[in-house]
Design an enzyme around this catalytic site. Structure first.
Site, PDB file in Angstrom:
ATOM      1  N   LYS A   1     -18.615 -44.586 -58.960  1.00 15.94           N
ATOM      2  CA  LYS A   1     -17.549 -44.241 -59.909  1.00 15.94           C
ATOM      3  C   LYS A   1     -17.753 -42.839 -60.474  1.00 15.94           C
ATOM      4  O   LYS A   1     -16.795 -42.073 -60.645  1.00 15.94           O
ATOM      5  CB  LYS A   1     -17.505 -45.272 -61.040  1.00 15.94           C
ATOM      6  CG  LYS A   1     -16.472 -44.959 -62.129  1.00 15.94           C
ATOM      7  CD  LYS A   1     -15.044 -44.901 -61.577  1.00 15.94           C
ATOM      8  CE  LYS A   1     -14.052 -44.377 -62.606  1.00 15.94           C
ATOM      9  NZ  LYS A   1     -13.892 -45.239 -63.758  1.00 15.94           N
TER      10      LYS A   1
ATOM     11  N   LYS B   1     -16.911 -37.296 -70.575  1.00 13.44           N
ATOM     12  CA  LYS B   1     -18.092 -38.162 -70.570  1.00 13.44           C
ATOM     13  C   LYS B   1     -18.551 -38.444 -69.156  1.00 13.44           C
ATOM     14  O   LYS B   1     -19.747 -38.393 -68.843  1.00 13.44           O
ATOM     15  CB  LYS B   1     -17.770 -39.457 -71.325  1.00 13.44           C
ATOM     16  CG  LYS B   1     -18.876 -40.507 -71.338  1.00 13.44           C
ATOM     17  CD  LYS B   1     -18.632 -41.600 -70.287  1.00 13.44           C
ATOM     18  CE  LYS B   1     -17.366 -42.386 -70.548  1.00 13.44           C
ATOM     19  NZ  LYS B   1     -17.166 -43.479 -69.536  1.00 13.44           N
TER      20      LYS B   1
END
Length: 289
Positions: free
Chosen positions: A170, A238
């Site tokens: 991911k 992030k």
């Protein structure tokens, strides 16, 4: 099948709704419980704590904002660990670093539970339409048991092996996406500043080898400075930060991703963090000679 769902942000709300619409019984929890009310109208039950949800449900899914939130839901008072045991499965679909996934996995399995990390590729619209790509790793038996839910939530699910591999995949995907968004934004600004029509650029890109749904879907809105959040910029930044840390661990030079991360950081410092990650376009538009 009754499924617990922890976290009702942009993604979690859409995913929970899909489960409900497809016949699943769903018990939901969110730190702000009032966010559960709309789902109750569609048949969901409310759990007042993560522990209460886990106690009630054979499978519990979490979709949370960052590693800190993912850890808090598991380890804090009234958290997942208080009720997880043998016969129960916990699926964390949040985007976190591999270390966070491993820590959660060890805690869940030490109590006899089964753990699967299953972050997703896709934002608000794919979540609403059940077109996510699910990147799972961990307990293979739990993965197979979860296929009926995954088939509702996504168009394709992958089992990637041991815990940590889903998180890594991911981060790689989102690192590429964030880098592409920066290059795309630069191209839109460059075309306009060069006296070209940026709408022509969108049409040309869509006919060429680098045509993709992100450019096609977000480009027209970006030209109107419409950055309604499908994937908030603060979350993209992030993910860039976590991907760069993964690069450091593996001695991979990532100058393009590092530059993209700086652009997202600048956008956050300008108060754009809650807008869509396409809002990085705005900081480039502000750049003058």
């Amino acid at each position: 099948m009754e499924v617990g769902f922890l976290g009702l942000g942009i993604m979690g709300k859409a995913m929970s709704m899909n489960l409900l619409k497809n016949g699943f019984k769903v018990t939901v929890w969110n730190r702000t419980l009032s966010k559960c009310n709309e789902l109750v109208e569609f048949g969901a039950s409310i759990g007042e704590t993560p522990a209460q949800v886990v106690k009630k449900c054979r499978l519990t899914i979490a979709m949370l904002s960052d590693p800190a939130a993912a850890l808090s839901v598991v380890f804090d008072k009234d958290g997942v660990l208080e009720q997880i045991d043998s016969g129960k499965g916990y699926i964390d679909m949040s985007t976190v670093d591999p270390e966070t996934s491993s820590k959660i996995s060890q805690a869940i399995t030490s109590k006899g539970g089964a753990f699967l990390e299953a972050p997703v590729s896709g934002s608000k619209q794919p979540a609403e339409t059940g077109q996510l790509v699910i990147l799972a790793a961990g307990d293979k038996g739990l993965y197979e048991e979860s296929i009926p839910a995954f088939d509702v939530l996504g168009k394709k699910s992958f089992f990637l092996g041991q815990v940590g591999n889903g998180a890594k995949m991911k981060l790689v995907v989102n690192m590429i996406m964030g880098s592409m968004m920066n290059a795309f934004s630069e191209g839109l600004v460059l075309s306009e500043r060069s006296g070209l029509n940026p709408h022509d650029l969108l049409d040309i890109l869509d006919l060429g080898a680098i045509a993709n749904p992100m450019f096609r879907g977000k480009g027209p809105a970006m030209l109107k400075s419409n950055h309604s959040p499908a994937f908030p910029l603060k979350h993209q930044q992030k993910d860039m930060r976590l991907a760069l840390a993964l690069g450091d661990e593996n001695a991979v030079s990532m100058p393009v991703a590092a530059a993209a991360n700086e652009s997202f950081k600048k956008a956050r410092s300008m108060g754009l963090g809650d807008l869509d990650f396409s809002a990085v376009h705005e900081i480039l538009k502000m750049t003058k000679d």
